[in-house]
Design an enzyme around this catalytic site. Structure first.
Site, PDB file in Angstrom:
ATOM      1  CB  SER A   6    -106.266 -11.235  -2.529  1.00 27.46           C
ATOM      2  OG  SER A   6    -105.324 -11.811  -3.677  1.00 27.46           O
ATOM      3  CE  LYS A  32    -103.732 -17.635   2.040  1.00 28.42           C
ATOM      4  NZ  LYS A  32    -103.162 -17.028   0.826  1.00 28.42           N
TER       5      LYS A  32
HETATM    6  C1  LIG Z   1    -103.562 -17.095  -0.242  1.00 31.33           C
HETATM    7  C2  LIG Z   1    -103.946 -16.180  -1.365  1.00 31.33           C
HETATM    8  C3  LIG Z   1    -104.865 -15.998  -2.423  1.00 31.33           C
HETATM    9  C4  LIG Z   1    -105.511 -17.471  -2.768  1.00 31.33           C
HETATM   10  O1  LIG Z   1    -106.360 -17.840  -1.595  1.00 31.33           O
HETATM   11  P1  LIG Z   1    -106.831 -19.333  -1.610  1.00 31.33           P
HETATM   12  O2  LIG Z   1    -107.849 -19.421  -0.295  1.00 31.33           O
HETATM   13  O3  LIG Z   1    -105.949 -20.301  -1.521  1.00 31.33           O
HETATM   14  O4  LIG Z   1    -107.592 -19.492  -2.701  1.00 31.33           O
HETATM   15  C5  LIG Z   1    -104.855 -15.037  -3.245  1.00 31.33           C
HETATM   16  N1  LIG Z   1    -104.264 -13.867  -3.076  1.00 31.33           N
HETATM   17  C6  LIG Z   1    -103.346 -13.924  -2.300  1.00 31.33           C
HETATM   18  C7  LIG Z   1    -102.654 -12.639  -2.001  1.00 31.33           C
HETATM   19  C8  LIG Z   1    -102.894 -14.876  -1.402  1.00 31.33           C
HETATM   20  O5  LIG Z   1    -102.124 -14.612  -0.289  1.00 31.33           O
END
Ligand SMILES: *Cc1c(COP(=O)(O)O)cnc(C)c1O
Length: 333
Positions: free
Chosen positions: A308, A56
Protein backbone atom coordinates in the site's frame (compact mmCIF):
# COMPACT_ATOMS: atom_id res chain seq x y z
CA UNK A 1 -23.43 5.80 15.80
CA UNK A 2 -25.59 6.98 12.93
CA UNK A 3 -24.41 4.76 10.13
CA UNK A 4 -24.67 5.87 6.51
CA UNK A 5 -25.49 3.43 3.69
CA UNK A 6 -22.43 1.59 2.40
CA UNK A 7 -20.39 3.03 -0.47
CA UNK A 8 -21.61 1.41 -3.71
CA UNK A 9 -19.93 -0.03 -6.79
CA UNK A 10 -21.48 2.83 -8.76
CA UNK A 11 -19.72 5.43 -6.56
CA UNK A 12 -16.43 3.58 -7.04
CA UNK A 13 -16.89 3.47 -10.82
CA UNK A 14 -17.62 7.22 -10.82
CA UNK A 15 -14.50 7.79 -8.71
CA UNK A 16 -12.48 5.94 -11.29
CA UNK A 17 -13.51 8.44 -13.97
CA UNK A 18 -13.00 11.41 -11.65
CA UNK A 19 -9.41 10.49 -10.73
CA UNK A 20 -8.22 8.98 -14.02
CA UNK A 21 -6.16 12.10 -14.82
CA UNK A 22 -4.56 12.34 -11.37
CA UNK A 23 -3.52 8.82 -10.40
CA UNK A 24 -1.56 6.16 -12.26
CA UNK A 25 -2.72 2.55 -12.54
CA UNK A 26 -0.16 0.36 -10.75
CA UNK A 27 1.36 -2.96 -11.77
CA UNK A 28 0.54 -6.40 -10.40
CA UNK A 29 3.69 -8.56 -10.12
CA UNK A 30 3.84 -12.33 -9.67
CA UNK A 31 5.96 -13.47 -6.71
CA UNK A 32 7.57 -16.86 -7.41
CA UNK A 33 9.11 -17.02 -3.92
CA UNK A 34 5.78 -16.51 -2.14
CA UNK A 35 4.05 -18.90 -4.55
CA UNK A 36 6.54 -21.56 -3.52
CA UNK A 37 5.81 -20.87 0.14
CA UNK A 38 2.00 -20.86 -0.09
CA UNK A 39 1.56 -23.45 -2.84
CA UNK A 40 -0.76 -21.14 -4.83
CA UNK A 41 -0.02 -18.22 -7.18
CA UNK A 42 0.76 -15.03 -5.24
CA UNK A 43 0.78 -11.55 -6.78
CA UNK A 44 1.75 -8.22 -5.33
CA UNK A 45 -0.11 -5.02 -6.22
CA UNK A 46 2.66 -2.43 -6.47
CA UNK A 47 0.66 0.49 -5.13
CA UNK A 48 3.73 1.86 -3.34
CA UNK A 49 4.63 3.02 -6.87
CA UNK A 50 1.55 5.25 -6.92
CA UNK A 51 2.28 8.98 -7.29
CA UNK A 52 3.04 10.33 -3.74
CA UNK A 53 4.06 6.80 -2.69
CA UNK A 54 0.72 5.43 -1.54
CA UNK A 55 -2.88 4.66 -2.53
CA UNK A 56 -4.05 7.65 -0.45
CA UNK A 57 -3.85 9.80 -3.60
CA UNK A 58 -6.85 7.90 -4.99
CA UNK A 59 -9.24 8.85 -2.18
CA UNK A 60 -7.88 12.37 -1.80
CA UNK A 61 -8.21 13.10 -5.52
CA UNK A 62 -11.79 11.86 -5.56
CA UNK A 63 -12.73 13.90 -2.47
CA UNK A 64 -11.27 17.10 -3.93
CA UNK A 65 -13.03 16.47 -7.25
CA UNK A 66 -16.31 16.37 -5.32
CA UNK A 67 -15.93 19.79 -3.62
CA UNK A 68 -18.03 22.83 -4.61
CA UNK A 69 -16.28 25.91 -6.03
CA UNK A 70 -16.81 27.74 -2.70
CA UNK A 71 -15.27 24.85 -0.74
CA UNK A 72 -12.32 24.78 -3.12
CA UNK A 73 -11.80 28.52 -2.61
CA UNK A 74 -11.62 28.15 1.22
CA UNK A 75 -9.25 25.22 1.10
CA UNK A 76 -8.92 21.80 2.72
CA UNK A 77 -7.45 20.61 5.99
CA UNK A 78 -6.62 17.15 7.32
CA UNK A 79 -5.10 15.34 10.24
CA UNK A 80 -2.76 12.66 8.98
CA UNK A 81 -0.02 10.20 9.93
CA UNK A 82 1.65 11.14 6.68
CA UNK A 83 0.45 9.43 3.53
CA UNK A 84 -3.05 10.91 3.51
CA UNK A 85 -1.51 14.34 3.97
CA UNK A 86 0.89 13.68 1.14
CA UNK A 87 -1.84 12.45 -1.20
CA UNK A 88 -4.15 15.29 -0.24
CA UNK A 89 -1.43 17.92 -0.64
CA UNK A 90 -0.67 16.62 -4.13
CA UNK A 91 -4.32 16.41 -5.17
CA UNK A 92 -5.03 19.87 -3.74
CA UNK A 93 -2.08 21.47 -5.49
CA UNK A 94 -3.15 19.90 -8.78
CA UNK A 95 -6.62 21.38 -8.33
CA UNK A 96 -5.25 24.77 -7.18
CA UNK A 97 -6.68 24.37 -3.66
CA UNK A 98 -5.00 25.51 -0.39
CA UNK A 99 -4.14 22.61 1.96
CA UNK A 100 -3.12 22.48 5.63
CA UNK A 101 -2.07 19.14 7.20
CA UNK A 102 -1.98 18.68 10.99
CA UNK A 103 -0.16 15.70 12.54
CA UNK A 104 1.14 14.32 15.82
CA UNK A 105 4.75 14.19 17.04
CA UNK A 106 4.86 10.40 16.40
CA UNK A 107 5.07 10.99 12.65
CA UNK A 108 8.58 10.36 11.22
CA UNK A 109 10.47 13.32 9.75
CA UNK A 110 10.60 11.72 6.28
CA UNK A 111 6.81 11.90 6.08
CA UNK A 112 6.66 15.51 7.25
CA UNK A 113 9.21 16.49 4.60
CA UNK A 114 7.26 14.55 2.01
CA UNK A 115 4.09 16.51 2.71
CA UNK A 116 5.89 19.86 2.66
CA UNK A 117 7.45 18.90 -0.66
CA UNK A 118 3.96 18.46 -2.10
CA UNK A 119 3.24 22.11 -1.28
CA UNK A 120 1.03 21.82 1.81
CA UNK A 121 1.41 23.71 5.10
CA UNK A 122 2.25 21.34 7.99
CA UNK A 123 1.35 21.84 11.67
CA UNK A 124 2.74 19.44 14.32
CA UNK A 125 0.43 19.19 17.33
CA UNK A 126 0.28 16.84 20.33
CA UNK A 127 1.05 13.17 20.87
CA UNK A 128 -1.85 11.58 19.04
CA UNK A 129 -4.02 12.03 16.00
CA UNK A 130 -6.88 13.00 18.32
CA UNK A 131 -4.91 15.99 19.63
CA UNK A 132 -3.98 17.09 16.11
CA UNK A 133 -7.69 16.90 15.32
CA UNK A 134 -8.37 19.81 17.71
CA UNK A 135 -6.36 22.14 15.46
CA UNK A 136 -8.31 20.90 12.45
CA UNK A 137 -11.58 21.67 14.27
CA UNK A 138 -10.33 25.22 14.86
CA UNK A 139 -9.48 25.74 11.16
CA UNK A 140 -12.93 24.50 10.12
CA UNK A 141 -14.63 26.77 12.67
CA UNK A 142 -12.54 29.92 12.21
CA UNK A 143 -11.43 29.78 8.57
CA UNK A 144 -14.28 27.83 6.98
CA UNK A 145 -11.95 25.17 5.59
CA UNK A 146 -13.23 21.71 4.65
CA UNK A 147 -11.85 18.72 6.52
CA UNK A 148 -11.07 15.68 4.41
CA UNK A 149 -10.51 12.79 6.83
CA UNK A 150 -8.12 9.93 5.98
CA UNK A 151 -10.72 7.14 5.85
CA UNK A 152 -14.25 7.70 7.21
CA UNK A 153 -15.67 9.61 4.23
CA UNK A 154 -17.70 8.36 1.22
CA UNK A 155 -15.58 9.97 -1.49
CA UNK A 156 -12.33 8.82 0.15
CA UNK A 157 -13.58 5.22 0.44
CA UNK A 158 -14.86 5.28 -3.16
CA UNK A 159 -11.47 6.55 -4.35
CA UNK A 160 -9.60 3.79 -2.49
CA UNK A 161 -12.10 1.31 -3.95
CA UNK A 162 -10.76 2.03 -7.44
CA UNK A 163 -7.76 -0.06 -6.39
CA UNK A 164 -10.09 -3.04 -5.97
CA UNK A 165 -11.56 -2.61 -9.47
CA UNK A 166 -8.09 -2.28 -10.96
CA UNK A 167 -6.92 -5.41 -9.12
CA UNK A 168 -9.85 -7.54 -10.32
CA UNK A 169 -9.12 -6.56 -13.92
CA UNK A 170 -5.51 -7.67 -13.46
CA UNK A 171 -6.29 -10.96 -11.72
CA UNK A 172 -9.81 -12.18 -12.43
CA UNK A 173 -9.35 -15.55 -10.69
CA UNK A 174 -8.07 -14.19 -7.35
CA UNK A 175 -9.54 -15.98 -4.32
CA UNK A 176 -7.92 -14.12 -1.41
CA UNK A 177 -6.96 -10.42 -1.19
CA UNK A 178 -4.71 -9.17 1.64
CA UNK A 179 -5.27 -5.52 2.54
CA UNK A 180 -3.28 -3.45 5.09
CA UNK A 181 -5.83 -2.24 7.66
CA UNK A 182 -5.89 0.84 9.87
CA UNK A 183 -8.97 3.08 9.82
CA UNK A 184 -10.48 0.86 7.15
CA UNK A 185 -10.93 3.26 4.24
CA UNK A 186 -8.80 1.14 1.93
CA UNK A 187 -10.32 -2.18 2.89
CA UNK A 188 -13.90 -0.82 2.85
CA UNK A 189 -13.47 0.51 -0.69
CA UNK A 190 -11.61 -2.54 -1.97
CA UNK A 191 -14.10 -4.94 -0.37
CA UNK A 192 -17.10 -2.98 -1.70
CA UNK A 193 -15.67 -3.09 -5.23
CA UNK A 194 -14.58 -6.72 -5.21
CA UNK A 195 -17.56 -8.21 -3.33
CA UNK A 196 -19.97 -6.43 -5.71
CA UNK A 197 -18.38 -8.24 -8.64
CA UNK A 198 -17.12 -11.47 -7.03
CA UNK A 199 -18.74 -12.00 -3.61
CA UNK A 200 -16.85 -15.28 -3.05
CA UNK A 201 -13.43 -13.58 -2.96
CA UNK A 202 -12.08 -13.51 0.61
CA UNK A 203 -10.94 -10.10 1.81
CA UNK A 204 -8.48 -10.26 4.72
CA UNK A 205 -7.34 -7.22 6.67
CA UNK A 206 -3.81 -7.22 8.09
CA UNK A 207 -2.73 -4.97 10.98
CA UNK A 208 0.21 -4.81 13.36
CA UNK A 209 -0.18 -6.32 16.84
CA UNK A 210 0.79 -3.01 18.46
CA UNK A 211 -2.25 -0.72 18.47
CA UNK A 212 -4.51 -2.55 15.98
CA UNK A 213 -7.48 -0.22 16.43
CA UNK A 214 -10.00 -1.72 13.98
CA UNK A 215 -9.31 -5.23 15.27
CA UNK A 216 -9.97 -4.14 18.87
CA UNK A 217 -13.16 -2.36 17.79
CA UNK A 218 -14.45 -5.40 15.90
CA UNK A 219 -13.80 -7.54 19.00
CA UNK A 220 -15.64 -5.00 21.16
CA UNK A 221 -18.52 -4.84 18.67
CA UNK A 222 -18.29 -1.04 18.48
CA UNK A 223 -15.76 1.77 18.00
CA UNK A 224 -13.64 2.09 21.14
CA UNK A 225 -10.59 4.12 22.17
CA UNK A 226 -7.33 2.27 21.42
CA UNK A 227 -3.90 3.43 22.56
CA UNK A 228 -1.56 4.45 19.72
CA UNK A 229 1.88 2.76 19.97
CA UNK A 230 5.12 3.17 18.06
CA UNK A 231 5.42 0.50 15.34
CA UNK A 232 7.29 -0.19 12.11
CA UNK A 233 3.84 0.02 10.49
CA UNK A 234 3.52 3.69 11.42
CA UNK A 235 0.94 4.45 8.69
CA UNK A 236 -1.41 2.00 10.41
CA UNK A 237 -1.42 3.88 13.74
CA UNK A 238 -4.33 5.82 15.23
CA UNK A 239 -7.94 5.12 16.14
CA UNK A 240 -11.00 4.68 13.93
CA UNK A 241 -12.98 7.50 15.60
CA UNK A 242 -15.64 6.92 18.28
CA UNK A 243 -18.22 8.50 15.97
CA UNK A 244 -17.25 6.29 13.01
CA UNK A 245 -19.90 6.50 10.28
CA UNK A 246 -18.85 4.09 7.56
CA UNK A 247 -15.62 2.13 7.82
CA UNK A 248 -16.42 0.25 11.05
CA UNK A 249 -19.70 -1.14 9.70
CA UNK A 250 -18.31 -1.78 6.21
CA UNK A 251 -15.27 -3.59 7.59
CA UNK A 252 -17.42 -5.62 10.00
CA UNK A 253 -19.86 -6.68 7.26
CA UNK A 254 -17.62 -7.01 4.17
CA UNK A 255 -14.28 -8.24 5.50
CA UNK A 256 -13.84 -11.97 6.12
CA UNK A 257 -10.99 -11.95 8.63
CA UNK A 258 -8.36 -9.77 10.29
CA UNK A 259 -4.82 -11.08 10.88
CA UNK A 260 -2.22 -9.43 13.14
CA UNK A 261 1.56 -9.40 12.62
CA UNK A 262 4.44 -8.69 15.03
CA UNK A 263 7.23 -6.13 14.64
CA UNK A 264 9.69 -8.94 13.86
CA UNK A 265 7.39 -10.26 11.16
CA UNK A 266 7.02 -6.80 9.61
CA UNK A 267 10.82 -6.35 9.53
CA UNK A 268 11.20 -9.78 7.90
CA UNK A 269 8.65 -8.75 5.26
CA UNK A 270 10.43 -5.47 4.46
CA UNK A 271 13.58 -7.54 3.99
CA UNK A 272 11.88 -10.17 1.82
CA UNK A 273 10.23 -7.53 -0.37
CA UNK A 274 13.59 -5.87 -0.91
CA UNK A 275 15.83 -8.89 -1.51
CA UNK A 276 13.33 -11.21 -3.24
CA UNK A 277 10.88 -8.82 -4.91
CA UNK A 278 13.32 -5.92 -5.45
CA UNK A 279 10.90 -3.34 -4.11
CA UNK A 280 11.18 -0.68 -1.39
CA UNK A 281 8.02 -0.80 0.71
CA UNK A 282 7.24 0.77 4.09
CA UNK A 283 6.24 -1.31 7.14
CA UNK A 284 2.53 -0.63 6.69
CA UNK A 285 2.67 -1.76 3.07
CA UNK A 286 4.52 -4.95 4.04
CA UNK A 287 2.01 -6.46 6.47
CA UNK A 288 0.32 -8.72 3.89
CA UNK A 289 3.66 -10.27 2.99
CA UNK A 290 4.49 -10.45 6.72
CA UNK A 291 1.33 -12.51 7.30
CA UNK A 292 2.21 -14.87 4.42
CA UNK A 293 5.82 -15.34 5.56
CA UNK A 294 4.60 -16.03 9.10
CA UNK A 295 2.34 -18.84 7.83
CA UNK A 296 -0.81 -16.96 8.84
CA UNK A 297 -2.50 -17.09 5.39
CA UNK A 298 -4.08 -20.21 3.90
CA UNK A 299 -5.76 -20.04 0.50
CA UNK A 300 -7.04 -22.66 -1.94
CA UNK A 301 -6.49 -20.33 -4.91
CA UNK A 302 -4.54 -17.26 -6.08
CA UNK A 303 -3.64 -14.64 -3.46
CA UNK A 304 -3.07 -10.94 -4.10
CA UNK A 305 -1.47 -8.65 -1.50
CA UNK A 306 -1.65 -4.87 -1.71
CA UNK A 307 1.73 -3.19 -1.11
CA UNK A 308 0.00 0.00 0.00
CA UNK A 309 2.88 2.43 0.43
CA UNK A 310 6.60 3.04 0.06
CA UNK A 311 7.24 6.11 2.20
CA UNK A 312 9.80 4.71 4.62
CA UNK A 313 12.77 6.60 6.06
CA UNK A 314 15.59 5.32 3.85
CA UNK A 315 18.11 5.14 6.72
CA UNK A 316 15.69 2.97 8.68
CA UNK A 317 15.05 0.86 5.57
CA UNK A 318 18.79 0.43 5.08
CA UNK A 319 19.23 -0.79 8.66
CA UNK A 320 16.36 -3.26 8.30
CA UNK A 321 17.48 -4.77 5.00
CA UNK A 322 21.05 -5.01 6.35
CA UNK A 323 19.71 -7.34 9.04
CA UNK A 324 20.09 -4.97 11.97
CA UNK A 325 17.49 -5.23 14.73
CA UNK A 326 15.35 -2.13 14.40
CA UNK A 327 13.19 -1.78 17.47
CA UNK A 328 10.93 1.26 17.36
CA UNK A 329 8.91 0.01 20.34
CA UNK A 330 11.43 1.05 23.03
CA UNK A 331 10.08 4.56 23.46
CA UNK A 332 6.82 3.38 25.02
CA UNK A 333 7.51 0.02 26.64
C1 LIG B 1 -3.30 4.76 5.31
C2 LIG B 1 -2.51 3.59 4.98
C3 LIG B 1 -2.99 2.29 5.22
C4 LIG B 1 -4.30 2.00 5.91
O1 LIG B 1 -5.44 2.54 5.27
P1 LIG B 1 -6.80 2.72 6.04
O2 LIG B 1 -7.75 3.23 5.02
O3 LIG B 1 -6.59 3.69 7.16
O4 LIG B 1 -7.18 1.38 6.59
C5 LIG B 1 -2.21 1.22 4.80
N1 LIG B 1 -1.00 1.41 4.23
C6 LIG B 1 -0.50 2.64 4.00
C7 LIG B 1 0.85 2.75 3.38
C8 LIG B 1 -1.23 3.77 4.36
O5 LIG B 1 -0.72 4.98 4.14
Amino acid sequence: MNNQAFVTLEEIEQARLAIAGTIRPTLLNASPSLEELLGVPVSLKLEHQQITGSFKLRGASNAIAGLSDEEKRRGVVAVSTGNHGRGLAHAARKAGVRCIVCMSKLVPQAKIDGIKAQGAEVRIIGNSQDEAQLEVDRLIEEDGMTMLPPFDHRAIIAGQGTLGLELLEQIGDVTTVLVPLSGGGLISGVAAAIKAKRPEVRIIGVSMERGAAMHACLEAGKPIQVEELATLADSLGGGIGLDNQLTFAMTRDLVDDVVLVSETEIAAAIRHIYWQERQIVEGSGSVGVAAMLAGKIKSAGPVAAILSGGNIDMKQHHRIISGEDVDVTQEDT
